[in-house]
Design an enzyme around this catalytic site. Structure first.
Site, PDB file in Angstrom:
ATOM      1  N   ARG A 204       0.819  -1.221   0.000  1.00 24.25           N
ATOM      2  CA  ARG A 204       0.000   0.000   0.000  1.00 24.25           C
ATOM      3  C   ARG A 204       0.848   1.264   0.000  1.00 24.25           C
ATOM      4  O   ARG A 204       0.481   2.249  -0.605  1.00 24.25           O
ATOM      5  CB  ARG A 204      -0.895   0.027   1.241  1.00 24.25           C
ATOM      6  CG  ARG A 204      -2.081  -0.900   1.078  1.00 24.25           C
ATOM      7  CD  ARG A 204      -2.780  -1.087   2.422  1.00 24.25           C
ATOM      8  NE  ARG A 204      -3.674  -2.221   2.342  1.00 24.25           N
ATOM      9  CZ  ARG A 204      -4.966  -2.136   2.010  1.00 24.25           C
ATOM     10  NH1 ARG A 204      -5.509  -0.991   1.723  1.00 24.25           N
ATOM     11  NH2 ARG A 204      -5.707  -3.223   1.957  1.00 24.25           N
TER      12      ARG A 204
ATOM     13  N   ASP B 245      -0.813 -21.578  16.101  1.00 27.38           N
ATOM     14  CA  ASP B 245       0.418 -21.047  15.523  1.00 27.38           C
ATOM     15  C   ASP B 245       1.383 -22.166  15.135  1.00 27.38           C
ATOM     16  O   ASP B 245       2.094 -22.064  14.133  1.00 27.38           O
ATOM     17  CB  ASP B 245       1.071 -20.119  16.568  1.00 27.38           C
ATOM     18  CG  ASP B 245       2.244 -19.334  16.008  1.00 27.38           C
ATOM     19  OD1 ASP B 245       2.211 -18.993  14.808  1.00 27.38           O
ATOM     20  OD2 ASP B 245       3.194 -19.045  16.766  1.00 27.38           O
TER      21      ASP B 245
ATOM     22  N   HIS C 298       3.427 -26.768  11.770  1.00 29.70           N
ATOM     23  CA  HIS C 298       4.815 -27.204  11.962  1.00 29.70           C
ATOM     24  C   HIS C 298       4.926 -28.552  12.687  1.00 29.70           C
ATOM     25  O   HIS C 298       5.604 -29.463  12.229  1.00 29.70           O
ATOM     26  CB  HIS C 298       5.592 -26.168  12.784  1.00 29.70           C
ATOM     27  CG  HIS C 298       5.568 -24.785  12.198  1.00 29.70           C
ATOM     28  ND1 HIS C 298       5.522 -24.543  10.840  1.00 29.70           N
ATOM     29  CD2 HIS C 298       5.598 -23.558  12.779  1.00 29.70           C
ATOM     30  CE1 HIS C 298       5.522 -23.236  10.631  1.00 29.70           C
ATOM     31  NE2 HIS C 298       5.558 -22.618  11.782  1.00 29.70           N
TER      32      HIS C 298
HETATM   33  C1  BG6 Z   1       6.237 -19.309  12.996  1.00 25.00           C
HETATM   34  C2  BG6 Z   1       5.414 -18.954  14.207  1.00 25.00           C
HETATM   35  O1  BG6 Z   1       5.446 -19.941  12.034  1.00 25.00           O
HETATM   36  O2  BG6 Z   1       7.289 -20.182  13.379  1.00 25.00           O
HETATM   37  C3  BG6 Z   1       6.287 -18.335  15.284  1.00 25.00           C
HETATM   38  O3  BG6 Z   1       4.394 -18.044  13.822  1.00 25.00           O
HETATM   39  C4  BG6 Z   1       7.446 -19.243  15.613  1.00 25.00           C
HETATM   40  O4  BG6 Z   1       5.521 -18.064  16.444  1.00 25.00           O
HETATM   41  C5  BG6 Z   1       8.182 -19.628  14.342  1.00 25.00           C
HETATM   42  O5  BG6 Z   1       8.309 -18.555  16.503  1.00 25.00           O
HETATM   43  C6  BG6 Z   1       9.255 -20.666  14.616  1.00 25.00           C
HETATM   44  O6  BG6 Z   1      10.016 -20.837  13.467  1.00 25.00           O
HETATM   45  P1  BG6 Z   1      11.596 -20.930  13.537  1.00 25.00           P
HETATM   46  O7  BG6 Z   1      12.016 -21.140  12.128  1.00 25.00           O
HETATM   47  O8  BG6 Z   1      12.079 -19.651  14.147  1.00 25.00           O
HETATM   48  O9  BG6 Z   1      11.883 -22.093  14.414  1.00 25.00           O
END
Ligand code: BG6
Length: 511
Positions: A59, A258, A263
């Site tokens: 934006r 999250d 993950h």
């Molecule tokens: C992100 C989350 O997807 O992954 C975060 O939103 C988290 O909260 C992060 O800290 C962790 O990823 P990495 O690569 O830092 O271990």
């Protein structure tokens, strides 16, 4: 609904085919911290297309030159970061910056997409690119559906045999099963499944990809990888970081949404899946989805724990609790820690508990998968100091100390029979040169060459949400879903320890 079209694939390791990358959210943090440094690394390793153009969309008003200067600074900052320190290749950097243009657009206005279409046409002449376009949505999840609708209406995602159009969506994909399904239906109005690349950046990590390699490129692990030999599995993603400046996002998200259906479940799927028929995207994704679909319904009352960090210590100094963090409600009930016990209903895993935990503000940053084997069936060393054996453990260390370790018993030298626990420890850094990487290089490159192996297919995303649904429902009902406090800088709530203690087990130390 768009149809899947098969395009020729560029073999891995070759330059990606000519394309234009359009980044929505080009002024944002993700673009600055991860996408741009990753693009630079792809340019440096000559994997970026020979003919390439990039359109930054956001934006704020900015000229092309100002955008290029902003990107250049981001890449210079990255290169000087102690974790990545490298000498910048000025020629590659200059060439990459010269591919970049910028457009200030309102994502919600149809006219913006006409302007974008005109710009894509112009770039064909000015940057000699063909018609392949990668739309990268580095924006808040609430914009995904609207942007893809508009791209569809403007005819920007229509593919032919000669040109591909792909859309990358960052996580989170929905905030529960229903919203993920709704978003998926909305996207599918404009694009085919094969055009959607759902990002989970954990899959860009070398050590996460290595889980599959370790299991299926070696002969010694797989015969033991089942209920006959494995007592239980522990998956830990422990972070020392707090909510930092992300309260606006985190307050409505929490540790479960999250980290878990994305993950943590990716780690679970890679650990527990069957061997795929090939290394093709769909073969791998079929197996991952199959195993997630085999997870039996979690009992939220007995098999889950939710925690929130309270005031504690960090690096010897007092650390604030979650409720005291800027932007967090004083009575917030958002969890910053989750632990759970899962079971997988298939012949390989029936009866083997999988314990998962993830949290913020913990004592140690440590992500690992620990496979704890069963004890030997009989003890030959009864009535000696070795009566109580310690089970063998294989630990796949994901970060920060990347590698793998096996623990086993060995005779302590001397006339008495006594067993000591020893470690066979492999550290990536001892064997392989660590190329500077953000973890996004492989993922962006794979989008460009059309390899979706490391991206989440919709069925796998839904399977993840399906597993957490009863837990989310229970927590939302408020029915005694206790939120236990743990001190910042500790190893997490006591209830998480009790989750394992109930069956005589214990978490591995965060050390
Ligand atoms: C992100 C989350 O997807 O992954 C975060 O939103 C988290 O909260 C992060 O800290 C962790 O990823 P990495 O690569 O830092 O271990």
């Amino acid at each position: 609904m768009a149809l899947d079209i098969e395009h020729d694939k560029t073999p891995h390791g070759e330059r990606a085919p000519s394309c234009t990358m359009v980044i929505f959210g080009a002024g944002g943090d993700l673009t600055k911290r991860l996408l741009m440094p990753a693009l630079y690394n792809l340019a440096r390793t000559e994997l970026l297309p020979e003919n390439f153009a990039l359109v930054g969309v956001d934006r704020v008003e900015m000229t092309d030159t100002a955008f290029q200067a902003h990107v250049e600074q981001a890449i210079r900052d990255f290169a000087s970061d102690k974790h990545y320190s490298q000498t910048l290749d000025e020629a590659h950097l200059k060439r990459l910056l010269s591919c970049m243009t910028y457009m200030s657009l309102d994502f919600s206005a149809p006219a913006s997409y006409q302007l974008l279409a005109a710009q894509l046409k112009t770039l064909k002449t000015s940057h000699h690119v063909n018609d392949n376009v990668l739309f990268y949505l580095a924006v808040g999840a609430r914009f995904f559906g609207g942007i893809v609708d508009q791209l569809g209406r403007a005819g920007l995602v229509a593919e032919t045999n000669q040109q591909w159009r792909r859309v990358v969506v960052e996580k989170p994909f929905g905030h529960d099963l229903a919203s993920a399904q709704a978003l998926n239906t909305q996207l599918r109005e404009s694009v085919a499944e094969s055009q959607i690349y759902r990002m989970d950046h954990f899959l860009g990590k070398e050590t996460v990809q290595n889980i599959m390699l370790m299991r299926f490129a070696n002969g010694i692990f797989e015969p033991l990888w089942n209920r006959d030999h494995i007592d239980h599995v522990q998956i830990t993603v422990a972070e020392t970081v707090t909510v930092e400046k992300r309260a606006a996002f985190y307050e409505t998200t929490g540790a479960m949404r999250d980290m878990v259906p994305n993950h943590v479940f990716q780690l679970l799927a890679l650990t527990a899946m069957e061997s795929p028929a090939s290394f093709d995207a769909d073969a791998v994704r079929n197996e991952k989805t199959k195993v997630l679909n085999s997870v039996h319904k979690v009992d939220p009352v007995h098999d889950t724990v939710r925690g929130q960090y309270a005031a504690g210590q960090r690096d010897g100094a007092p650390a604030a609790g979650y409720k005291q963090e800027p932007g967090v409600a004083a009575d917030s009930s958002t969890e910053t820690y989750v632990a759970m016990k899962l079971g997988i209903d298939n012949w390989r895993w029936a009866g083997v508990p999988f314990y998962l935990r993830t949290g913020k503000a913990l004592s140690k940053r440590q992500s690992e998968i620990a496979i704890q084997f069963k004890l030997p069936p009989i003890s030959l060393f009864r009535n000696t100091a070795t009566e109580r054996h310690t089970p063998n453990c294989l630990v796949i260390k994901l970060q920060p100390d990347e590698g793998a370790m096996i623990t086993f018993g060995a005779k302590i030298p001397g006339p008495k029979i006594a067993i000591g626990q020893v470690h066979m420890d492999f550290h990536y850094k001892d064997y392989f040169q660590n190329a500077p990487s953000t973890g996004y290089e492989t993922l962006i490159y794979d989008c460009m060459i059309g390899d979706a192996t490391l991206f989440q297919r919709s069925d796998s995303v839904m399977a993840g949400w399906q597993i957490v649904k009863p837990i989310q429902d229970y927590w939302a009902s408020g029915a005694n879903a206790a939120l236990e406090e743990y001190a910042a800088g500790s190893d997490g709530p006591k209830a998480a320890d009790e989750l394992l203690e109930k069956s005589g087990r214990a978490w591995r130390d965060l050390d």
